[in-house]
Design an enzyme around this catalytic site. Sequence first.
Site, PDB file in Angstrom:
ATOM      1  N   ARG A 158       0.860  -1.190   0.000  1.00  0.00           N
ATOM      2  CA  ARG A 158       0.000   0.000   0.000  1.00  0.00           C
ATOM      3  C   ARG A 158       0.894   1.236   0.000  1.00  0.00           C
ATOM      4  O   ARG A 158       1.633   1.469   0.963  1.00  0.00           O
ATOM      5  CB  ARG A 158      -0.886   0.000   1.241  1.00  0.00           C
ATOM      6  CG  ARG A 158      -1.817   1.197   1.380  1.00  0.00           C
ATOM      7  CD  ARG A 158      -2.555   1.131   2.706  1.00  0.00           C
ATOM      8  NE  ARG A 158      -3.267  -0.120   2.879  1.00  0.00           N
ATOM      9  CZ  ARG A 158      -3.776  -0.546   4.039  1.00  0.00           C
ATOM     10  NH1 ARG A 158      -3.633   0.205   5.140  1.00  0.00           N
ATOM     11  NH2 ARG A 158      -4.406  -1.697   4.110  1.00  0.00           N
ATOM     12  N   HIS A 207       1.755  -2.103   5.639  1.00  0.00           N
ATOM     13  CA  HIS A 207       1.543  -2.420   4.226  1.00  0.00           C
ATOM     14  C   HIS A 207       2.515  -1.647   3.333  1.00  0.00           C
ATOM     15  O   HIS A 207       2.916  -2.148   2.277  1.00  0.00           O
ATOM     16  CB  HIS A 207       0.114  -2.053   3.824  1.00  0.00           C
ATOM     17  CG  HIS A 207      -0.928  -3.034   4.252  1.00  0.00           C
ATOM     18  ND1 HIS A 207      -1.225  -4.172   3.539  1.00  0.00           N
ATOM     19  CD2 HIS A 207      -1.760  -3.028   5.322  1.00  0.00           C
ATOM     20  CE1 HIS A 207      -2.204  -4.828   4.144  1.00  0.00           C
ATOM     21  NE2 HIS A 207      -2.542  -4.158   5.238  1.00  0.00           N
ATOM     22  N   ASP A 246      -3.622  -8.393   3.484  1.00  0.00           N
ATOM     23  CA  ASP A 246      -4.977  -8.599   3.992  1.00  0.00           C
ATOM     24  C   ASP A 246      -5.626  -9.670   3.134  1.00  0.00           C
ATOM     25  O   ASP A 246      -5.630  -9.556   1.891  1.00  0.00           O
ATOM     26  CB  ASP A 246      -5.806  -7.312   3.890  1.00  0.00           C
ATOM     27  CG  ASP A 246      -5.295  -6.200   4.777  1.00  0.00           C
ATOM     28  OD1 ASP A 246      -4.641  -6.502   5.788  1.00  0.00           O
ATOM     29  OD2 ASP A 246      -5.569  -5.025   4.462  1.00  0.00           O
ATOM     30  N   GLU A 264      -7.703  -7.259  13.707  1.00  0.00           N
ATOM     31  CA  GLU A 264      -8.196  -7.572  12.369  1.00  0.00           C
ATOM     32  C   GLU A 264      -7.824  -8.997  11.984  1.00  0.00           C
ATOM     33  O   GLU A 264      -6.644  -9.295  11.771  1.00  0.00           O
ATOM     34  CB  GLU A 264      -7.609  -6.593  11.341  1.00  0.00           C
ATOM     35  CG  GLU A 264      -7.980  -5.148  11.606  1.00  0.00           C
ATOM     36  CD  GLU A 264      -7.270  -4.164  10.684  1.00  0.00           C
ATOM     37  OE1 GLU A 264      -7.687  -2.997  10.658  1.00  0.00           O
ATOM     38  OE2 GLU A 264      -6.300  -4.562   9.991  1.00  0.00           O
ATOM     39  N   HIS A 324      -5.480  -9.478   8.693  1.00  0.00           N
ATOM     40  CA  HIS A 324      -4.247  -8.695   8.527  1.00  0.00           C
ATOM     41  C   HIS A 324      -3.037  -9.467   9.066  1.00  0.00           C
ATOM     42  O   HIS A 324      -3.009  -9.833  10.238  1.00  0.00           O
ATOM     43  CB  HIS A 324      -4.418  -7.380   9.281  1.00  0.00           C
ATOM     44  CG  HIS A 324      -3.231  -6.468   9.258  1.00  0.00           C
ATOM     45  ND1 HIS A 324      -3.290  -5.203   8.709  1.00  0.00           N
ATOM     46  CD2 HIS A 324      -1.968  -6.601   9.739  1.00  0.00           C
ATOM     47  CE1 HIS A 324      -2.108  -4.618   8.862  1.00  0.00           C
ATOM     48  NE2 HIS A 324      -1.298  -5.450   9.472  1.00  0.00           N
TER      49      HIS A 324
END
Length: 242
Positions: free
Chosen positions: A105, A150, A157, A215, A218
């Site tokens: 990301r 990320h 994810d 999460e 993740h």
Amino acid sequence: MRRSPAALAAVAVAGAALVLPLSGSQGPAPVTDTAPAGFVALREIAPDIEEEMRYAGAHNFTGEPVDGYEEPICLLTRDAAEALARAARTLRERGYRLRVYDCYRPQRAVDHFTAWMERPEDGRTRAEFYPRVPKDRLVEEGYLAVRSGHSRGSTVDLTLVRAADGAPVDMGTGFDFFDPRSHGDSPEVPAGARAARRLLADTLDAEGFAPVSTEWWHFGYRDEPYPETYFDFPVSTKALAR
């Protein structure tokens, strides 16, 4: 309550262990057009893994395509991609496949998230993604950060789907459902979903990935090759051109 980007940054750094530990003090790399050595397209390493890159389109908590996602592809460091491929092979033997929602990301995408948190609430995505946690608490609750693991290229994810028909496995919540029910050990989800979360977590743990508590989807590769650098090149095939 609205917070300035500086205030959000201070909170995120203070509570970053809730998202993924920040290693070292090096800041984001300069904005570039190309990835450094060691990044690959996941499909070149593990074509059996499905890719549903949510931030390249509008089906995500922001309700819009996110900055930096020029193509709906998963980019990762080679080490993380190869470890993920091994996990996928193990799961395939048990009748499952992996589906990834996000991989590398760029920092510009993380900045997009910060800007979204600063906007007034319009309610468009709240019911699906954060019905019980106000958007101005998503950092404090450990779901978002102004620096993300990320961006170092070794965090992913993902979820499980059935190998036979591609149907999604019930994991108790959807992806990016920012809520206590998404905690990996949440007692609020059915036993079958908890078992599926354990299967995913145990399989990835065996290949070197660590989860986060908030999460279930993740995971960060423990031996990441760039533990102190947050990159900002676009998610695109051409970014890998040498």
